[in-house]
Design an enzyme around this catalytic site. Structure first.
Site, PDB file in Angstrom:
ATOM      1  N   ASP A   1      -8.425  -7.595   6.732  1.00 34.44           N
ATOM      2  CA  ASP A   1      -8.134  -8.258   5.384  1.00 34.44           C
ATOM      3  C   ASP A   1      -9.697  -8.673   5.077  1.00 34.44           C
ATOM      4  O   ASP A   1     -10.436  -9.138   5.798  1.00 34.44           O
ATOM      5  CB  ASP A   1      -7.319  -9.418   5.998  1.00 34.44           C
TER       6      ASP A   1
ATOM      7  N   CYS B   1      -0.809  -4.969  -0.361  1.00 36.00           N
ATOM      8  CA  CYS B   1      -1.258  -5.613   0.776  1.00 36.00           C
ATOM      9  C   CYS B   1      -0.889  -6.778   0.994  1.00 36.00           C
ATOM     10  O   CYS B   1       0.437  -6.760   0.998  1.00 36.00           O
ATOM     11  CB  CYS B   1      -3.052  -5.595   0.858  1.00 36.00           C
ATOM     12  N   ALA B   2      -1.521  -7.870   1.341  1.00 37.42           N
ATOM     13  CA  ALA B   2      -0.986  -9.180   1.212  1.00 37.42           C
ATOM     14  C   ALA B   2      -0.940  -9.834   0.005  1.00 37.42           C
ATOM     15  O   ALA B   2      -0.072 -10.515  -0.425  1.00 37.42           O
ATOM     16  CB  ALA B   2      -1.628 -10.256   2.473  1.00 37.42           C
TER      17      ALA B   2
END
Length: 250
Positions: A133, A167-168
């Site tokens: 991340d 993704c997030a």
């Protein structure tokens, strides 16, 4: 220069009272809507998994790209929205029919069934697991190879429907879509404009390509792709040489 791009656009639906709790991050809100090749989605929340699958069904999605692990550094980045086995998400039943785990990504096949119509469709899940991340993968080759794998499936099955990428939030998603676009730009137009690609993405979704590292990584990808090409394309114009020289000096 890219920081404010796209941030002033209307976010009426994202800010609507009934939709506010559905946003994973209150500073990453969907803006401009148009019919495009990709749907850039957030990692589903526990309360939005049913809606996530409803979107997959409504948009007839057959290629699904996930660029985050469900848990990273002790934080939940994405609700796990699939099996093992069969799971029920309101009107959609999702069955994991195969799972191939490789070192840097996992490929799953889902059968998804609409309870109301009894129709069954297939979705392939490309899950890239080697991307930290806010950071970047260890090599450009990894992500370029993964993109080719995804694009191959898209060309075969998703010509008439969008591919969902998530993704997030927006960083890795934006970077993946930008790599896809810059590869096409190099192959089809013999130019590459990383700044222009990111600018355009941000006019559709603010904050796409979230960090300086990710932006530099895109430039490195472009450089490595150009270097890998054979002599008949040596006249390729690189429109962002300053960014590359900075990267090489670092």
């Amino acid at each position: 220069d890219l920081k404010p791009v796209g941030t002033a656009q209307a976010k009426l639906h994202a800010l609507a009272l009934e939709n506010k709790p559905k946003n994973r991050y209150n500073n990453v809100l969907p803006g401009y809507l148009s019919r495009k090749e990709f749907i850039a989605a957030q990692g589903p929340l526990p309360a939005t998994v049913n809606e996530f699958w409803r979107m997959i069904w409504e948009k007839n999605v057959q290629t699904l790209v996930m660029l985050t692990r469900c848990n990273e550094q002790g934080r939940v980045k994405c609700e796990q929205y699939w099996g093992p086995g069969t799971k029920y998400y309101e009107d959609i039943i999702v069955t994991t029919t195969s799972e191939i785990q490789l070192e840097d990504w996992t490929i799953r096949d889902f059968d998804i069934k609409n309870v109301k119509t009894t129709e069954v469709r297939s979705v392939r899940h490309f899950h890239f697991t080697a991307w930290p991340d806010h950071g970047v993968p260890e090599t450009t080759e990894l992500l370029i190879s993964f993109r080719h794998l995804v694009r191959e499936h898209m060309n075969q099955y998703s010509r008439n429907s969008p591919t969902v990428v998530h993704c997030a939030g927006v960083g890795r998603t934006g970077t993946f879509i930008a790599i896809d676009r810059l590869i096409f730009q190099i192959e089809r137009e013999n130019i590459v404009d990383v700044y222009g690609i990111v600018h355009d993405l941000r006019m559709h979704r603010p904050l796409m390509v979230q960090t300086e590292d990710q932006y530099v990584f895109l430039n490195q990808c472009a450089l490595d792709i150009i270097r890998a090409r054979t002599g008949n394309n040596v006249d390729l114009i690189y429109q962002n040489t300053a960014a590359i020289s900075i990267y090489e000096n670092v």
